[in-house]
Scaffold this active site. Structure first.
Site, PDB file in Angstrom:
ATOM      1  N   HIS A   1     -25.818  99.366 111.470  1.00 35.40           N
ATOM      2  CA  HIS A   1     -24.577  99.821 110.811  1.00 35.40           C
ATOM      3  C   HIS A   1     -23.424  98.895 111.228  1.00 35.40           C
ATOM      4  O   HIS A   1     -23.371  98.441 112.376  1.00 35.40           O
ATOM      5  CB  HIS A   1     -24.284 101.266 111.223  1.00 35.40           C
ATOM      6  CG  HIS A   1     -23.208 101.888 110.402  1.00 35.40           C
ATOM      7  ND1 HIS A   1     -21.879 101.631 110.633  1.00 35.40           N
ATOM      8  CD2 HIS A   1     -23.255 102.732 109.345  1.00 35.40           C
ATOM      9  CE1 HIS A   1     -21.154 102.296 109.749  1.00 35.40           C
ATOM     10  NE2 HIS A   1     -21.973 102.980 108.959  1.00 35.40           N
TER      11      HIS A   1
ATOM     12  N   GLU B   1     -23.739  98.308 102.292  1.00 33.92           N
ATOM     13  CA  GLU B   1     -22.482  98.946 102.690  1.00 33.92           C
ATOM     14  C   GLU B   1     -21.439  97.866 102.950  1.00 33.92           C
ATOM     15  O   GLU B   1     -21.326  97.370 104.088  1.00 33.92           O
ATOM     16  CB  GLU B   1     -22.678  99.737 103.990  1.00 33.92           C
ATOM     17  CG  GLU B   1     -23.564 100.938 103.878  1.00 33.92           C
ATOM     18  CD  GLU B   1     -23.142 102.036 104.855  1.00 33.92           C
ATOM     19  OE1 GLU B   1     -22.959 103.163 104.402  1.00 33.92           O
ATOM     20  OE2 GLU B   1     -22.969 101.755 106.045  1.00 33.92           O
TER      21      GLU B   1
HETATM   22  C1  PEP Z   1     -20.757 104.751 106.577  1.00 34.40           C
HETATM   23  O1  PEP Z   1     -20.000 104.394 107.490  1.00 34.40           O
HETATM   24  O2  PEP Z   1     -21.995 104.642 106.678  1.00 34.40           O
HETATM   25  C2  PEP Z   1     -20.160 105.322 105.376  1.00 34.40           C
HETATM   26  C3  PEP Z   1     -20.837 105.258 104.279  1.00 34.40           C
HETATM   27  O3  PEP Z   1     -18.921 105.866 105.556  1.00 34.40           O
HETATM   28  P1  PEP Z   1     -17.947 106.487 104.409  1.00 34.40           P
HETATM   29  O4  PEP Z   1     -18.822 107.216 103.418  1.00 34.40           O
HETATM   30  O5  PEP Z   1     -17.066 107.396 105.162  1.00 34.40           O
HETATM   31  O6  PEP Z   1     -17.264 105.320 103.801  1.00 34.40           O
END
Ligand code: PEP
Length: 251
Positions: free
Chosen positions: A95, A166
């Protein structure tokens, strides 16, 4: 029909078991109506035993937010084997918030290898920073992160791997903006091609690709339209009403 995968990343929240219970009771009350979705909740390690009891006889599966790559003399760590024996099926790996704390590609590679060897499901998080996106280097970054994380991993083990795209700039705690549906789709296709080129068509076809970054109940339809296999949800997963609406969008 392939089941969508929705993963809740609670991060370092909530503070008490009582609050965990409140969230879970509400999710459990409404989750019965949800079909065709694999729901995974990744709480802080401390709450795993409580969660395991609470989710008995529900569709929810246990996940973890991180892991170390082996057992032994490693103070403060949790091993893949411990998680597996406990009943954890999915583990978020790499992450951006861990990368920021110094976790590098080599460590992530070791974690992915140990998880895959134990037939667990690593959710490998990849994504570019704002700076890299501005330089249009998102594909370069994602390619490097994926190939480094999968270095010397046996192709036959890749069936259990999940990729979560992400973009760091899209994460809500970074005051992120949602990535556009077109950009999510383009990255999904790029990742598919990357897998085809490096690991073959069969694996590329099977690999599940999630999107994560500011997903909530209001934008979930837009995210879904990018044709992804599911979502990784941070902030909104702590709000049972919002989380259920996200699940419903895939149901
Ligand atoms: C994350 O940090 O994995 C994430 C998806 O956070 P958010 O949905 O709060 O952006």
């Amino acid at each position: 029909m392939k089941k969508a995968l929705v993963v809740a990343n609670w991060k370092c929240n909530p503070s008490t078991e009582r609050e965990v219970g409140k969230i879970l009771n509400e999710v459990k009350r409404q989750i019965r109506k949800i079909t065709n979705v694999q729901v995974v909740i990744c709480p802080p390690f401390l709450f795993l035993p409580f969660l395991r009891e609470k989710i008995k006889n529900t569709k929810i599966v246990l996940g973890a937010q991180d892991v170390f790559y082996q057992g032994g003399s490693f103070t403060g760590e949790i091993s893949p084997k411990m998680l597996k024996k406990f009943g954890v099926k999915y583990v978020i790996t790499g992450h951006s918030e861990r990368r920021k704390l110094g976790e590098d590609d080599q460590i992530i590679n070791k974690k992915i290898k140990s998880l895959l060897e134990l037939k667990m499901n690593p959710i490998l998080c990849v994504g570019e920073t704002k700076e890299m996106r501005e330089k249009e280097k998102q594909f370069e970054v994602v390619e490097r992160q994926i190939l480094a994380a999968l270095r010397n991993v046996k192709k036959t083990l890749l069936d259990n791997l999940i990729i979560a795209y992400e973009p760091v700039w899209a994460i809500s705690t970074n005051k992120g903006k949602l990535c556009s549906s077109d950009d999510i789709m383009t990255m999904k296709l790029f990742i598919k091609q990357l897998f085809e080129k490096n690991f073959g068509a069969k694996i590329s076809e099977k690999i599940k690709i999630l999107y994560g970054g500011s997903v909530n109940d209001k934008n979930i339809q837009l995210v879904r339209s990018a044709g992804i296999d599911g979502v990784l949800v941070g902030g909104a997963s702590l709000n049972p009403q919002k989380f259920i609406l996200i699940l419903k969008a895939f149901s």
